[in-house]
Write a protein that holds these residues in place. Sequence first.
Motif, PDB file in Angstrom:
ATOM      1  N   TYR A 117       0.834  -1.206   0.000  1.00 19.48           N
ATOM      2  CA  TYR A 117       0.000   0.000   0.000  1.00 19.48           C
ATOM      3  C   TYR A 117       0.871   1.259   0.000  1.00 19.48           C
ATOM      4  CZ  TYR A 117      -3.194   3.622   1.633  1.00 19.48           C
ATOM      5  OH  TYR A 117      -3.907   4.788   1.761  1.00 19.48           O
ATOM      6  N   GLU A 118       1.898   1.275   0.829  1.00 21.44           N
ATOM      7  CA  GLU A 118       2.770   2.455   0.894  1.00 21.44           C
ATOM      8  C   GLU A 118       3.481   2.684  -0.431  1.00 21.44           C
ATOM      9  OE1 GLU A 118       5.279   1.595   4.182  1.00 21.44           O
ATOM     10  OE2 GLU A 118       3.757   2.078   5.701  1.00 21.44           O
ATOM     11  N   SER A 119       3.920   1.591  -1.075  1.00 20.41           N
ATOM     12  CA  SER A 119       4.574   1.727  -2.376  1.00 20.41           C
ATOM     13  C   SER A 119       3.608   2.282  -3.420  1.00 20.41           C
ATOM     14  CB  SER A 119       5.124   0.376  -2.826  1.00 20.41           C
ATOM     15  OG  SER A 119       5.665   0.452  -4.130  1.00 20.41           O
ATOM     16  N   LEU A 120       2.392   1.739  -3.456  1.00 27.06           N
ATOM     17  CA  LEU A 120       1.389   2.230  -4.398  1.00 27.06           C
ATOM     18  C   LEU A 120       1.048   3.693  -4.136  1.00 27.06           C
ATOM     19  CD1 LEU A 120      -1.088  -0.784  -4.624  1.00 27.06           C
ATOM     20  CD2 LEU A 120       0.286   0.144  -6.491  1.00 27.06           C
ATOM     21  N   PHE A 121       0.943   4.052  -2.862  1.00 29.46           N
ATOM     22  CA  PHE A 121       0.583   5.429  -2.519  1.00 29.46           C
ATOM     23  C   PHE A 121       1.666   6.406  -2.986  1.00 29.46           C
ATOM     24  CE2 PHE A 121       0.436   9.114   0.297  1.00 29.46           C
ATOM     25  CZ  PHE A 121      -0.911   9.461   0.218  1.00 29.46           C
ATOM     26  N   ARG A 122       2.930   6.049  -2.774  1.00 31.80           N
ATOM     27  CA  ARG A 122       4.019   6.928  -3.226  1.00 31.80           C
ATOM     28  C   ARG A 122       4.000   7.074  -4.743  1.00 31.80           C
ATOM     29  NH1 ARG A 122       7.004   4.039   0.683  1.00 31.80           N
ATOM     30  NH2 ARG A 122       7.837   2.677  -0.957  1.00 31.80           N
ATOM     31  N   ARG A 123       3.853   5.970  -5.430  1.00 32.51           N
ATOM     32  CA  ARG A 123       3.837   6.024  -6.892  1.00 32.51           C
ATOM     33  C   ARG A 123       2.641   6.826  -7.396  1.00 32.51           C
ATOM     34  NH1 ARG A 123       7.410   2.149  -9.111  1.00 32.51           N
ATOM     35  NH2 ARG A 123       8.195   0.677  -7.565  1.00 32.51           N
TER      36      ARG A 123
ATOM     37  N   LEU B 148       2.950  14.838 -11.207  1.00 35.39           N
ATOM     38  CA  LEU B 148       3.631  15.047 -12.489  1.00 35.39           C
ATOM     39  C   LEU B 148       2.636  15.057 -13.654  1.00 35.39           C
ATOM     40  CD1 LEU B 148       6.847  12.871 -12.044  1.00 35.39           C
ATOM     41  CD2 LEU B 148       6.572  15.332 -11.745  1.00 35.39           C
ATOM     42  N   ALA B 149       1.620  14.198 -13.584  1.00 35.09           N
ATOM     43  CA  ALA B 149       0.609  14.197 -14.643  1.00 35.09           C
ATOM     44  C   ALA B 149      -0.137  15.527 -14.678  1.00 35.09           C
ATOM     45  CB  ALA B 149      -0.374  13.046 -14.437  1.00 35.09           C
TER      46      ALA B 149
ATOM     47  N   ALA C 116       6.200   1.223 -13.355  1.00 41.62           N
ATOM     48  CA  ALA C 116       7.022   0.010 -13.363  1.00 41.62           C
ATOM     49  C   ALA C 116       6.254  -1.247 -12.965  1.00 41.62           C
ATOM     50  CB  ALA C 116       8.245   0.207 -12.466  1.00 41.62           C
ATOM     51  N   PRO C 117       5.387  -1.221 -11.929  1.00 43.43           N
ATOM     52  CA  PRO C 117       4.647  -2.450 -11.580  1.00 43.43           C
ATOM     53  C   PRO C 117       3.784  -2.964 -12.730  1.00 43.43           C
ATOM     54  CG  PRO C 117       4.493  -0.848  -9.795  1.00 43.43           C
ATOM     55  CD  PRO C 117       5.119  -0.148 -10.955  1.00 43.43           C
TER      56      PRO C 117
ATOM     57  N   ILE D 112      -1.550   6.106 -16.328  1.00 41.00           N
ATOM     58  CA  ILE D 112      -0.847   5.482 -15.207  1.00 41.00           C
ATOM     59  C   ILE D 112      -1.296   6.083 -13.886  1.00 41.00           C
ATOM     60  CG2 ILE D 112       1.425   5.222 -14.138  1.00 41.00           C
ATOM     61  CD1 ILE D 112       2.583   4.948 -16.963  1.00 41.00           C
ATOM     62  N   ALA D 113      -1.434   7.401 -13.827  1.00 35.74           N
ATOM     63  CA  ALA D 113      -1.829   8.054 -12.575  1.00 35.74           C
ATOM     64  C   ALA D 113      -3.220   7.602 -12.132  1.00 35.74           C
ATOM     65  CB  ALA D 113      -1.787   9.568 -12.741  1.00 35.74           C
ATOM     66  N   LEU D 114      -4.160   7.565 -13.056  1.00 35.81           N
ATOM     67  CA  LEU D 114      -5.528   7.183 -12.690  1.00 35.81           C
ATOM     68  C   LEU D 114      -5.609   5.730 -12.241  1.00 35.81           C
ATOM     69  CD1 LEU D 114      -7.564   8.995 -15.496  1.00 35.81           C
ATOM     70  CD2 LEU D 114      -7.504   9.561 -13.065  1.00 35.81           C
ATOM     71  N   ILE D 115      -4.915   4.833 -12.938  1.00 31.41           N
ATOM     72  CA  ILE D 115      -4.954   3.421 -12.545  1.00 31.41           C
ATOM     73  C   ILE D 115      -4.284   3.228 -11.188  1.00 31.41           C
ATOM     74  CG2 ILE D 115      -4.280   1.085 -13.159  1.00 31.41           C
ATOM     75  CD1 ILE D 115      -6.431   2.215 -14.928  1.00 31.41           C
ATOM     76  N   LEU D 116      -3.199   3.959 -10.931  1.00 27.65           N
ATOM     77  CA  LEU D 116      -2.530   3.852  -9.639  1.00 27.65           C
ATOM     78  C   LEU D 116      -3.436   4.325  -8.508  1.00 27.65           C
ATOM     79  CD1 LEU D 116       1.137   4.961 -10.387  1.00 27.65           C
ATOM     80  CD2 LEU D 116       0.391   2.755  -9.488  1.00 27.65           C
ATOM     81  N   VAL D 117      -4.161   5.412  -8.732  1.00 24.23           N
ATOM     82  CA  VAL D 117      -5.095   5.886  -7.709  1.00 24.23           C
ATOM     83  C   VAL D 117      -6.154   4.810  -7.431  1.00 24.23           C
ATOM     84  CG1 VAL D 117      -6.911   7.582  -7.224  1.00 24.23           C
ATOM     85  CG2 VAL D 117      -4.730   8.328  -8.173  1.00 24.23           C
ATOM     86  N   GLY D 118      -6.630   4.173  -8.484  1.00 26.31           N
ATOM     87  CA  GLY D 118      -7.587   3.083  -8.302  1.00 26.31           C
ATOM     88  C   GLY D 118      -6.990   1.925  -7.517  1.00 26.31           C
TER      89      GLY D 118
END
Length: 367
Positions: free
Chosen positions: A158-164, A171-172, A220-221, A279-285
Amino acid sequence: MATTAGREWIVPVTGMTCGACSARVARRLEKLPGVETVSVNLATARATVRGSATAEQVVSAIEQAGYGVPRMVESFVLVGISCASCVAKSEGALRGIPGVYRAGVSLAEGTVVVEYVPELATFEAMRAAASRVGYELLRAAPAEDLAEVEERQRRREYESLFRRALVAAVLALGVMLAMPGHFPGLTPESGHAGGHGAAGGWWNWVQGALATPVFFWAGAPFHRGAWAALRHGTANMNTLVTLGSSSAYFFSLLTLLAPGLMAQAGVTEVYFDSASGIIALILVGRVLEARAKGRVSQALRRLMELAPRTARVLKNGVETEVPAMQLVVGDRIVVRPGEKVAVDGVIEEGESALDESLLTGESLPVE
Protein backbone atom coordinates in the motif's frame (compact mmCIF):
# COMPACT_ATOMS: atom_id res chain seq x y z
CA MET A 1 8.30 -31.19 -3.92
CA ALA A 2 6.67 -34.50 -3.26
CA THR A 3 3.71 -36.04 -5.04
CA THR A 4 0.62 -36.29 -2.87
CA ALA A 5 -2.58 -37.59 -4.41
CA GLY A 6 -6.18 -36.96 -3.59
CA ARG A 7 -6.03 -33.89 -1.38
CA GLU A 8 -6.92 -30.22 -1.34
CA TRP A 9 -4.43 -27.41 -1.85
CA ILE A 10 -5.20 -23.86 -0.72
CA VAL A 11 -2.58 -21.61 -2.31
CA PRO A 12 -2.15 -17.82 -1.90
CA VAL A 13 -1.94 -15.95 -5.21
CA THR A 14 -0.41 -12.51 -5.77
CA GLY A 15 -0.95 -10.16 -8.70
CA MET A 16 -4.70 -10.71 -9.24
CA THR A 17 -6.51 -7.39 -9.70
CA CYS A 18 -9.82 -8.24 -11.36
CA GLY A 19 -12.29 -10.99 -12.14
CA ALA A 20 -10.51 -11.74 -15.41
CA CYS A 21 -7.33 -12.50 -13.44
CA SER A 22 -9.04 -15.03 -11.17
CA ALA A 23 -10.78 -16.61 -14.16
CA ARG A 24 -7.44 -16.94 -15.97
CA VAL A 25 -5.86 -18.65 -12.96
CA ALA A 26 -8.85 -20.99 -12.65
CA ARG A 27 -8.67 -21.97 -16.33
CA ARG A 28 -4.98 -22.74 -16.07
CA LEU A 29 -5.50 -24.86 -12.94
CA GLU A 30 -8.40 -26.74 -14.50
CA LYS A 31 -6.06 -27.96 -17.24
CA LEU A 32 -3.87 -29.83 -14.75
CA PRO A 33 -4.19 -33.63 -14.86
CA GLY A 34 -6.12 -35.11 -11.97
CA VAL A 35 -7.84 -31.89 -10.91
CA GLU A 36 -11.40 -32.39 -9.71
CA THR A 37 -12.50 -28.92 -8.59
CA VAL A 38 -10.98 -25.44 -8.74
CA SER A 39 -12.04 -22.28 -6.93
CA VAL A 40 -10.21 -18.94 -7.12
CA ASN A 41 -11.26 -16.19 -4.69
CA LEU A 42 -10.18 -12.69 -5.71
CA ALA A 43 -11.10 -11.11 -2.36
CA THR A 44 -8.97 -13.47 -0.27
CA ALA A 45 -6.34 -13.98 -3.02
CA ARG A 46 -6.55 -17.76 -2.61
CA ALA A 47 -6.82 -20.63 -5.07
CA THR A 48 -8.35 -23.90 -3.85
CA VAL A 49 -7.60 -27.03 -5.86
CA ARG A 50 -8.89 -30.52 -5.07
CA GLY A 51 -7.60 -33.62 -6.81
CA SER A 52 -4.43 -35.59 -7.45
CA ALA A 53 -2.35 -32.69 -8.79
CA THR A 54 0.82 -32.05 -6.79
CA ALA A 55 1.59 -28.82 -4.97
CA GLU A 56 4.42 -28.23 -7.41
CA GLN A 57 2.05 -28.52 -10.37
CA VAL A 58 -0.46 -26.14 -8.77
CA VAL A 59 2.16 -23.48 -8.00
CA SER A 60 3.74 -23.89 -11.44
CA ALA A 61 0.36 -23.46 -13.16
CA ILE A 62 -0.33 -20.25 -11.23
CA GLU A 63 3.07 -18.83 -12.16
CA GLN A 64 2.61 -19.87 -15.80
CA ALA A 65 -0.61 -17.87 -15.81
CA GLY A 66 1.48 -14.79 -15.00
CA TYR A 67 0.81 -14.55 -11.25
CA GLY A 68 2.84 -15.29 -8.15
CA VAL A 69 2.78 -17.49 -5.07
CA PRO A 70 4.42 -15.88 -2.01
CA ARG A 71 7.21 -17.88 -0.44
CA MET A 72 8.90 -17.60 2.94
CA VAL A 73 12.55 -18.20 3.77
CA GLU A 74 13.15 -19.29 7.37
CA SER A 75 16.10 -20.65 9.34
CA PHE A 76 15.85 -23.59 11.74
CA VAL A 77 18.26 -25.41 14.05
CA LEU A 78 18.94 -28.99 12.93
CA VAL A 79 20.07 -31.20 15.81
CA GLY A 80 22.00 -34.42 15.21
CA ILE A 81 23.84 -33.79 11.91
CA SER A 82 27.51 -34.76 11.91
CA CYS A 83 28.65 -35.47 8.34
CA ALA A 84 27.97 -34.82 4.66
CA SER A 85 25.68 -37.84 4.53
CA CYS A 86 23.55 -36.30 7.29
CA VAL A 87 23.33 -33.10 5.27
CA ALA A 88 22.19 -34.90 2.11
CA LYS A 89 19.67 -37.05 3.98
CA SER A 90 18.07 -34.17 5.91
CA GLU A 91 17.92 -31.94 2.83
CA GLY A 92 16.25 -34.71 0.85
CA ALA A 93 13.66 -35.26 3.59
CA LEU A 94 12.76 -31.58 3.77
CA ARG A 95 12.63 -31.13 0.00
CA GLY A 96 10.24 -34.07 -0.18
CA ILE A 97 7.53 -32.08 1.64
CA PRO A 98 4.83 -30.56 -0.62
CA GLY A 99 5.34 -26.79 -0.62
CA VAL A 100 9.09 -26.83 0.11
CA TYR A 101 11.21 -25.45 -2.74
CA ARG A 102 14.67 -25.34 -1.24
CA ALA A 103 16.44 -26.69 1.82
CA GLY A 104 20.08 -25.85 2.48
CA VAL A 105 21.86 -27.35 5.49
CA SER A 106 24.99 -25.81 7.03
CA LEU A 107 26.98 -28.56 8.73
CA ALA A 108 29.28 -26.06 10.46
CA GLU A 109 26.45 -24.02 11.97
CA GLY A 110 23.97 -26.85 12.48
CA THR A 111 21.21 -24.89 10.76
CA VAL A 112 19.00 -25.27 7.71
CA VAL A 113 17.46 -22.55 5.54
CA VAL A 114 14.12 -23.56 4.02
CA GLU A 115 12.23 -21.76 1.26
CA TYR A 116 8.57 -22.76 1.30
CA VAL A 117 4.98 -21.73 0.72
CA PRO A 118 3.62 -21.13 4.24
CA GLU A 119 0.11 -22.33 3.49
CA LEU A 120 1.34 -25.58 1.93
CA ALA A 121 4.23 -26.60 4.15
CA THR A 122 4.03 -26.28 7.94
CA PHE A 123 6.74 -26.38 10.57
CA GLU A 124 5.13 -29.50 12.04
CA ALA A 125 5.43 -31.30 8.69
CA MET A 126 9.09 -30.30 8.37
CA ARG A 127 9.84 -31.38 11.94
CA ALA A 128 8.19 -34.74 11.32
CA ALA A 129 10.16 -35.24 8.10
CA ALA A 130 13.45 -34.49 9.89
CA SER A 131 12.48 -36.83 12.73
CA ARG A 132 11.81 -39.69 10.29
CA VAL A 133 15.44 -39.61 9.12
CA GLY A 134 16.83 -39.30 12.64
CA TYR A 135 17.21 -35.58 13.30
CA GLU A 136 15.43 -32.93 15.33
CA LEU A 137 14.27 -29.64 13.83
CA LEU A 138 13.91 -26.63 16.15
CA ARG A 139 12.97 -23.04 15.53
CA ALA A 140 15.97 -20.77 15.92
CA ALA A 141 13.70 -17.96 17.13
CA PRO A 142 9.98 -17.43 17.69
CA ALA A 143 8.42 -17.46 14.23
CA GLU A 144 6.30 -14.60 13.06
CA ASP A 145 2.61 -15.19 12.74
CA LEU A 146 1.62 -15.63 9.10
CA ALA A 147 -1.11 -13.03 9.55
CA GLU A 148 1.52 -10.53 10.68
CA VAL A 149 3.68 -11.34 7.66
CA GLU A 150 0.72 -10.85 5.33
CA GLU A 151 -0.24 -7.62 7.08
CA ARG A 152 3.30 -6.24 6.79
CA GLN A 153 3.43 -7.22 3.12
CA ARG A 154 0.05 -5.59 2.52
CA ARG A 155 1.16 -2.41 4.29
CA ARG A 156 4.40 -2.31 2.29
CA GLU A 157 2.46 -2.74 -0.95
CA TYR A 158 0.00 0.00 0.00
CA GLU A 159 2.77 2.46 0.89
CA SER A 160 4.57 1.73 -2.38
CA LEU A 161 1.39 2.23 -4.40
CA PHE A 162 0.58 5.43 -2.52
CA ARG A 163 4.02 6.93 -3.23
CA ARG A 164 3.84 6.02 -6.89
CA ALA A 165 0.28 7.34 -7.20
CA LEU A 166 1.17 10.61 -5.48
CA VAL A 167 4.20 11.25 -7.69
CA ALA A 168 2.32 10.20 -10.82
CA ALA A 169 -0.66 12.45 -10.01
CA VAL A 170 1.52 15.51 -9.35
CA LEU A 171 3.63 15.05 -12.49
CA ALA A 172 0.61 14.20 -14.64
CA LEU A 173 -1.01 17.43 -13.46
CA GLY A 174 2.14 19.29 -14.47
CA VAL A 175 2.00 17.69 -17.93
CA MET A 176 -1.59 18.82 -18.36
CA LEU A 177 -0.78 22.35 -17.22
CA ALA A 178 1.86 22.49 -19.95
CA MET A 179 -0.78 21.90 -22.59
CA PRO A 180 -2.08 24.76 -24.84
CA GLY A 181 -4.25 27.43 -23.26
CA HIS A 182 -3.05 27.11 -19.66
CA PHE A 183 -0.50 29.92 -19.89
CA PRO A 184 -0.55 33.21 -21.85
CA GLY A 185 1.06 32.88 -25.26
CA LEU A 186 0.99 29.12 -25.25
CA THR A 187 -1.28 28.26 -28.14
CA PRO A 188 -0.98 25.68 -30.88
CA GLU A 189 -0.51 28.49 -33.38
CA SER A 190 2.47 29.93 -31.51
CA GLY A 191 4.73 27.05 -32.43
CA HIS A 192 5.67 26.62 -28.77
CA ALA A 193 2.65 24.69 -27.61
CA GLY A 194 2.63 21.59 -25.49
CA GLY A 195 0.08 18.79 -25.33
CA HIS A 196 -1.79 18.13 -28.57
CA GLY A 197 -0.08 21.07 -30.29
CA ALA A 198 2.72 21.70 -32.74
CA ALA A 199 5.75 19.49 -32.17
CA GLY A 200 9.18 20.95 -31.45
CA GLY A 201 8.20 23.65 -28.97
CA TRP A 202 10.18 23.66 -25.72
CA TRP A 203 6.98 23.11 -23.74
CA ASN A 204 6.80 19.70 -25.40
CA TRP A 205 10.17 18.93 -23.81
CA VAL A 206 8.76 20.00 -20.45
CA GLN A 207 5.90 17.56 -20.91
CA GLY A 208 8.28 14.79 -21.91
CA ALA A 209 10.51 15.43 -18.90
CA LEU A 210 7.53 15.27 -16.54
CA ALA A 211 5.98 12.21 -18.18
CA THR A 212 9.19 10.13 -18.25
CA PRO A 213 9.40 9.33 -14.49
CA VAL A 214 5.67 8.65 -14.48
CA PHE A 215 6.02 6.11 -17.27
CA PHE A 216 9.23 4.38 -16.16
CA TRP A 217 9.07 4.62 -12.34
CA ALA A 218 5.44 5.00 -11.35
CA GLY A 219 4.31 2.61 -14.07
CA ALA A 220 7.02 0.01 -13.36
CA PRO A 221 4.65 -2.45 -11.58
CA PHE A 222 2.37 -2.47 -14.63
CA HIS A 223 5.26 -3.01 -17.03
CA ARG A 224 6.73 -5.86 -14.94
CA GLY A 225 3.33 -7.53 -14.69
CA ALA A 226 2.74 -7.17 -18.41
CA TRP A 227 6.14 -8.63 -19.24
CA ALA A 228 5.56 -11.59 -16.91
CA ALA A 229 2.21 -12.28 -18.57
CA LEU A 230 3.73 -11.94 -22.04
CA ARG A 231 6.47 -14.46 -21.24
CA HIS A 232 3.78 -17.00 -20.39
CA GLY A 233 1.69 -16.22 -23.46
CA THR A 234 -1.14 -14.50 -21.58
CA ALA A 235 -2.50 -10.98 -21.12
CA ASN A 236 -4.04 -9.18 -18.16
CA MET A 237 -4.95 -5.70 -16.98
CA ASN A 238 -1.26 -4.80 -16.68
CA THR A 239 -0.92 -5.58 -20.38
CA LEU A 240 -3.72 -3.16 -21.19
CA VAL A 241 -2.22 -0.34 -19.10
CA THR A 242 1.26 -0.89 -20.51
CA LEU A 243 0.01 -1.08 -24.08
CA GLY A 244 -1.98 2.16 -23.78
CA SER A 245 0.64 4.17 -21.94
CA SER A 246 3.54 2.85 -24.05
CA SER A 247 1.78 3.71 -27.30
CA ALA A 248 1.16 7.28 -26.18
CA TYR A 249 4.60 7.77 -24.62
CA PHE A 250 6.84 6.35 -27.35
CA PHE A 251 4.75 7.93 -30.12
CA SER A 252 5.15 11.30 -28.42
CA LEU A 253 8.87 10.67 -27.80
CA LEU A 254 9.43 9.95 -31.48
CA THR A 255 7.50 13.08 -32.42
CA LEU A 256 9.64 15.07 -29.99
CA LEU A 257 13.01 13.68 -31.12
CA ALA A 258 12.29 13.53 -34.86
CA PRO A 259 9.79 16.33 -35.57
CA GLY A 260 10.81 16.65 -39.20
CA LEU A 261 10.32 12.97 -39.93
CA MET A 262 6.94 12.90 -38.18
CA ALA A 263 5.87 16.16 -39.86
CA GLN A 264 6.40 14.53 -43.27
CA ALA A 265 3.88 11.89 -42.17
CA GLY A 266 1.48 14.63 -41.12
CA VAL A 267 2.01 14.13 -37.37
CA THR A 268 2.75 17.17 -35.21
CA GLU A 269 1.11 16.32 -31.88
CA VAL A 270 2.37 14.74 -28.66
CA TYR A 271 0.34 12.76 -26.14
CA PHE A 272 2.43 12.77 -22.97
CA ASP A 273 -0.67 13.80 -21.03
CA SER A 274 -2.43 10.58 -22.06
CA ALA A 275 0.54 8.39 -21.12
CA SER A 276 0.96 9.92 -17.67
CA GLY A 277 -2.78 10.28 -17.06
CA ILE A 278 -3.47 6.58 -17.70
CA ILE A 279 -0.85 5.48 -15.21
CA ALA A 280 -1.83 8.05 -12.57
CA LEU A 281 -5.53 7.18 -12.69
CA ILE A 282 -4.95 3.42 -12.54
CA LEU A 283 -2.53 3.85 -9.64
CA VAL A 284 -5.09 5.89 -7.71
CA GLY A 285 -7.59 3.08 -8.30
CA ARG A 286 -5.07 0.51 -7.07
CA VAL A 287 -4.48 2.56 -3.91
CA LEU A 288 -8.19 2.68 -3.16
CA GLU A 289 -8.47 -1.04 -3.84
CA ALA A 290 -5.53 -1.86 -1.54
CA ARG A 291 -7.01 0.28 1.19
CA ALA A 292 -10.37 -1.47 0.94
CA LYS A 293 -8.72 -4.91 0.96
CA GLY A 294 -6.73 -3.93 4.04
CA ARG A 295 -9.88 -3.03 5.93
CA VAL A 296 -11.61 -6.27 4.93
CA SER A 297 -8.54 -8.27 5.93
CA GLN A 298 -8.40 -6.60 9.34
CA ALA A 299 -12.07 -7.36 9.93
CA LEU A 300 -11.58 -11.02 8.98
CA ARG A 301 -8.49 -11.27 11.15
CA ARG A 302 -10.33 -9.85 14.16
CA LEU A 303 -13.05 -12.42 13.54
CA MET A 304 -10.53 -15.25 13.35
CA GLU A 305 -8.92 -14.08 16.59
CA LEU A 306 -12.17 -14.94 18.36
CA ALA A 307 -11.47 -18.63 17.71
CA PRO A 308 -9.55 -20.47 20.46
CA ARG A 309 -5.92 -21.21 19.70
CA THR A 310 -5.73 -24.36 21.82
CA ALA A 311 -7.94 -27.35 22.60
CA ARG A 312 -7.98 -29.97 25.35
CA VAL A 313 -7.64 -33.44 23.79
CA LEU A 314 -8.68 -36.52 25.74
CA LYS A 315 -6.51 -39.61 25.08
CA ASN A 316 -6.49 -42.69 27.28
CA GLY A 317 -8.24 -40.76 30.01
CA VAL A 318 -5.60 -38.00 30.03
CA GLU A 319 -6.34 -34.42 28.98
CA THR A 320 -3.61 -32.73 26.94
CA GLU A 321 -3.72 -29.14 25.69
CA VAL A 322 -2.58 -28.87 22.08
CA PRO A 323 -2.70 -26.13 19.41
CA ALA A 324 -6.03 -26.12 17.61
CA MET A 325 -4.22 -26.36 14.25
CA GLN A 326 -2.87 -29.79 15.23
CA LEU A 327 -6.30 -31.37 15.78
CA VAL A 328 -7.18 -34.22 13.46
CA VAL A 329 -10.40 -36.05 12.63
CA GLY A 330 -11.26 -38.47 15.43
CA ASP A 331 -9.80 -36.47 18.33
CA ARG A 332 -12.00 -36.25 21.42
CA ILE A 333 -12.12 -32.71 22.79
CA VAL A 334 -13.03 -31.70 26.33
CA VAL A 335 -14.84 -28.36 26.55
CA ARG A 336 -15.18 -26.98 30.06
CA PRO A 337 -17.87 -24.50 31.17
CA GLY A 338 -17.25 -21.05 29.73
CA GLU A 339 -14.75 -22.23 27.10
CA LYS A 340 -15.09 -21.85 23.35
CA VAL A 341 -15.43 -24.83 21.04
CA ALA A 342 -12.27 -25.07 18.95
CA VAL A 343 -13.60 -27.16 16.03
CA ASP A 344 -16.79 -28.62 14.60
CA GLY A 345 -17.81 -31.94 16.08
CA VAL A 346 -20.48 -34.12 17.62
CA ILE A 347 -21.28 -34.03 21.34
CA GLU A 348 -20.65 -37.54 22.65
CA GLU A 349 -21.03 -36.92 26.37
CA GLY A 350 -22.43 -34.21 28.63
CA GLU A 351 -24.67 -31.25 27.94
CA SER A 352 -24.38 -27.50 28.05
CA ALA A 353 -25.46 -24.28 26.37
CA LEU A 354 -23.53 -22.95 23.37
CA ASP A 355 -23.39 -19.49 21.86
CA GLU A 356 -24.49 -20.01 18.25
CA SER A 357 -25.11 -16.35 17.47
CA LEU A 358 -22.44 -16.29 14.75
CA LEU A 359 -24.41 -18.90 12.78
CA THR A 360 -28.03 -18.35 13.78
CA GLY A 361 -28.18 -14.80 15.10
CA GLU A 362 -29.66 -16.09 18.36
CA SER A 363 -28.49 -13.76 21.13
CA LEU A 364 -28.87 -16.28 23.97
CA PRO A 365 -26.94 -19.54 24.44
CA VAL A 366 -28.74 -22.60 23.09
CA GLU A 367 -29.04 -25.88 25.01
